[in-house]
Design a protein around this motif. Sequence first.
Motif, PDB file in Angstrom:
ATOM      1  N   ARG A   1      77.895 -58.517  42.001  1.00  0.00           N
ATOM      2  CA  ARG A   1      77.336 -59.769  41.485  1.00  0.00           C
ATOM      3  C   ARG A   1      76.347 -59.559  40.354  1.00  0.00           C
ATOM      4  N   THR A   2      75.648 -58.433  40.332  1.00  0.00           N
ATOM      5  CA  THR A   2      74.573 -58.237  39.353  1.00  0.00           C
ATOM      6  C   THR A   2      74.842 -57.117  38.366  1.00  0.00           C
ATOM      7  N   GLY A   3      75.770 -56.213  38.688  1.00  0.00           N
ATOM      8  CA  GLY A   3      76.007 -55.044  37.855  1.00  0.00           C
ATOM      9  C   GLY A   3      74.985 -53.946  38.051  1.00  0.00           C
ATOM     10  N   VAL A   4      74.073 -54.109  39.012  1.00  0.00           N
ATOM     11  CA  VAL A   4      72.977 -53.162  39.243  1.00  0.00           C
ATOM     12  C   VAL A   4      73.354 -52.186  40.352  1.00  0.00           C
ATOM     13  N   HIS A   5      73.099 -50.893  40.112  1.00  0.00           N
ATOM     14  CA  HIS A   5      73.325 -49.860  41.116  1.00  0.00           C
ATOM     15  C   HIS A   5      72.071 -49.696  41.984  1.00  0.00           C
ATOM     16  N   VAL A   6      72.230 -49.780  43.284  1.00  0.00           N
ATOM     17  CA  VAL A   6      71.147 -49.513  44.226  1.00  0.00           C
ATOM     18  C   VAL A   6      71.566 -48.353  45.109  1.00  0.00           C
ATOM     19  N   GLY A   7      70.632 -47.447  45.383  1.00  0.00           N
ATOM     20  CA  GLY A   7      70.936 -46.256  46.161  1.00  0.00           C
ATOM     21  C   GLY A   7      70.874 -46.487  47.653  1.00  0.00           C
ATOM     22  N   TYR A   8      71.372 -45.489  48.388  1.00  0.00           N
ATOM     23  CA  TYR A   8      71.414 -45.569  49.852  1.00  0.00           C
ATOM     24  C   TYR A   8      70.933 -44.256  50.451  1.00  0.00           C
ATOM     25  N   LYS A   9      70.134 -44.355  51.531  1.00  0.00           N
ATOM     26  CA  LYS A   9      69.625 -43.160  52.198  1.00  0.00           C
ATOM     27  C   LYS A   9      69.701 -43.327  53.713  1.00  0.00           C
ATOM     28  N   PRO A  10      70.640 -42.646  54.380  1.00  0.00           N
ATOM     29  CA  PRO A  10      70.604 -42.591  55.837  1.00  0.00           C
ATOM     30  C   PRO A  10      69.598 -41.528  56.278  1.00  0.00           C
ATOM     31  N   ALA A  11      68.837 -41.818  57.304  1.00  0.00           N
ATOM     32  CA  ALA A  11      67.793 -40.890  57.739  1.00  0.00           C
ATOM     33  C   ALA A  11      67.672 -40.916  59.254  1.00  0.00           C
ATOM     34  N   GLY A  12      67.411 -39.742  59.817  1.00  0.00           N
ATOM     35  CA  GLY A  12      67.204 -39.631  61.252  1.00  0.00           C
ATOM     36  C   GLY A  12      68.501 -39.396  62.000  1.00  0.00           C
ATOM     37  N   GLY A  13      68.588 -38.277  62.681  1.00  0.00           N
ATOM     38  CA  GLY A  13      69.725 -38.002  63.553  1.00  0.00           C
ATOM     39  C   GLY A  13      70.923 -37.362  62.897  1.00  0.00           C
ATOM     40  N   ILE A  14      70.856 -37.092  61.590  1.00  0.00           N
ATOM     41  CA  ILE A  14      71.975 -36.415  60.924  1.00  0.00           C
ATOM     42  C   ILE A  14      71.626 -34.934  60.849  1.00  0.00           C
ATOM     43  N   ALA A  15      72.122 -34.164  61.794  1.00  0.00           N
ATOM     44  CA  ALA A  15      71.706 -32.768  61.922  1.00  0.00           C
ATOM     45  C   ALA A  15      72.850 -31.778  61.774  1.00  0.00           C
ATOM     46  N   LYS A  16      74.089 -32.236  61.763  1.00  0.00           N
ATOM     47  CA  LYS A  16      75.239 -31.339  61.720  1.00  0.00           C
ATOM     48  C   LYS A  16      76.015 -31.491  60.412  1.00  0.00           C
ATOM     49  N   ALA A  17      76.526 -30.377  59.931  1.00  0.00           N
ATOM     50  CA  ALA A  17      77.286 -30.391  58.688  1.00  0.00           C
ATOM     51  C   ALA A  17      78.481 -31.339  58.775  1.00  0.00           C
ATOM     52  N   LYS A  18      79.160 -31.351  59.923  1.00  0.00           N
ATOM     53  CA  LYS A  18      80.340 -32.206  60.053  1.00  0.00           C
ATOM     54  C   LYS A  18      79.963 -33.681  59.933  1.00  0.00           C
ATOM     55  N   ASP A  19      78.765 -34.044  60.401  1.00  0.00           N
ATOM     56  CA  ASP A  19      78.322 -35.432  60.268  1.00  0.00           C
ATOM     57  C   ASP A  19      78.069 -35.775  58.802  1.00  0.00           C
ATOM     58  N   ALA A  20      77.472 -34.842  58.065  1.00  0.00           N
ATOM     59  CA  ALA A  20      77.222 -35.076  56.640  1.00  0.00           C
ATOM     60  C   ALA A  20      78.530 -35.335  55.904  1.00  0.00           C
ATOM     61  N   LEU A  21      79.581 -34.603  56.253  1.00  0.00           N
ATOM     62  CA  LEU A  21      80.874 -34.793  55.600  1.00  0.00           C
ATOM     63  C   LEU A  21      81.437 -36.186  55.857  1.00  0.00           C
ATOM     64  N   VAL A  22      81.237 -36.704  57.056  1.00  0.00           N
ATOM     65  CA  VAL A  22      81.716 -38.052  57.367  1.00  0.00           C
ATOM     66  C   VAL A  22      80.967 -39.081  56.527  1.00  0.00           C
ATOM     67  N   TYR A  23      79.657 -38.924  56.426  1.00  0.00           N
ATOM     68  CA  TYR A  23      78.874 -39.857  55.600  1.00  0.00           C
ATOM     69  C   TYR A  23      79.327 -39.807  54.141  1.00  0.00           C
ATOM     70  N   LEU A  24      79.551 -38.614  53.625  1.00  0.00           N
ATOM     71  CA  LEU A  24      79.984 -38.495  52.233  1.00  0.00           C
ATOM     72  C   LEU A  24      81.348 -39.153  52.017  1.00  0.00           C
ATOM     73  N   SER A  25      82.249 -38.993  52.980  1.00  0.00           N
ATOM     74  CA  SER A  25      83.570 -39.612  52.832  1.00  0.00           C
ATOM     75  C   SER A  25      83.468 -41.129  52.861  1.00  0.00           C
ATOM     76  N   LEU A  26      82.548 -41.658  53.668  1.00  0.00           N
ATOM     77  CA  LEU A  26      82.370 -43.108  53.732  1.00  0.00           C
ATOM     78  C   LEU A  26      81.799 -43.642  52.417  1.00  0.00           C
ATOM     79  N   ILE A  27      80.835 -42.918  51.851  1.00  0.00           N
ATOM     80  CA  ILE A  27      80.283 -43.300  50.550  1.00  0.00           C
ATOM     81  C   ILE A  27      81.388 -43.319  49.487  1.00  0.00           C
ATOM     82  N   LYS A  28      82.187 -42.262  49.469  1.00  0.00           N
ATOM     83  CA  LYS A  28      83.270 -42.171  48.472  1.00  0.00           C
ATOM     84  C   LYS A  28      84.255 -43.315  48.629  1.00  0.00           C
ATOM     85  N   ASP A  29      84.618 -43.628  49.865  1.00  0.00           N
ATOM     86  CA  ASP A  29      85.578 -44.699  50.118  1.00  0.00           C
ATOM     87  C   ASP A  29      85.027 -46.064  49.713  1.00  0.00           C
TER      88      ASP A  29
END
Length: 327
Positions: A255-283
Amino acid sequence: MTPSSAAKGATSDHLPRNPGMPLDMDWVMRAQANTSAIERRVASLPGRRSVKKDHQAAWLCKAVSLIDLTTLSGDDSAGRVRRLCAKARQPAEPALLEALGMTGLTTAAVCVYHDMVATAVDALQGTGIPVAAVSTGFPAGLSPFHLRIAEIGESVAAGAAEIDIVISRRHVLTGDWQALYDEMAAMRAACGDAHVKAILATGELGTLRNVARASLVCMMAGADFIKTSTGKEGVNATLPVTLTMLRAIRDYHDRTGVHVGYKPAGGIAKAKDALVYLSLIKDELGNRWLQPDLFRFGASSLLGDIERQLEHHVTGNYSAGWRHAIG
């Protein structure tokens, strides 16, 4: 994709900050969240998105470059913060990074309490790694408002380039969206040139619909990032909350053309979890959001597990966790 191209492929374009907009109550009140559909979507992610070998190493190096390496403990000391900053500058053994073609890899930022900002700024001098400070009565956000605003100013004056503020959850729970907007706008103004990440404390907001509406209001008020949690709540970052916030970001951008960032925090401790978050961002948002100006992990122990996985990729052996201490 090689590890080097994945983590060093940051775009050179400098996006304008989110200027905010007037509060649009019609838009806010139309925001909904279909909880069952959201849960079905995220439940399918681990099985549908799997990367192996060189590709996995590439994405793990990318994850390292997106970490806000964090220490937010009551027993933080100058020595601990300096060690954390050393880890941010050199997130893995030099020989390991050389084998991966990743010499020069650093984390995205270091995040500390206000009292440790000056120490971190000094320890990171000349590296280009910014210091983020948690502020505004973190983690509850219940100190007097004028003190929360003053705390932002003190952290900026001490050298913090990023400020992670906490919103008043009661404004969300009572549906007082104007109060939330006014609070966020005042905090954004107090940050000046420092970028502001709005912590929604999603585990305390009750519903995903509240998360969606709070995300929109904070973006309308000028938040540069929206962030899930302080890391101190009973429930911190989750995939359903992440999908809800990402779709609010996508809606705001459409709606605005403006990019806003995203930061998940707390409880992300495993590499495999980070990969899932990255895939969701990409999708959901695309590759442009896989850069540190638009995505961060708020984490401490995550880096240690990623380092173990990268060592296994290079050597074929897993090392003990104590060999990869954070600080």
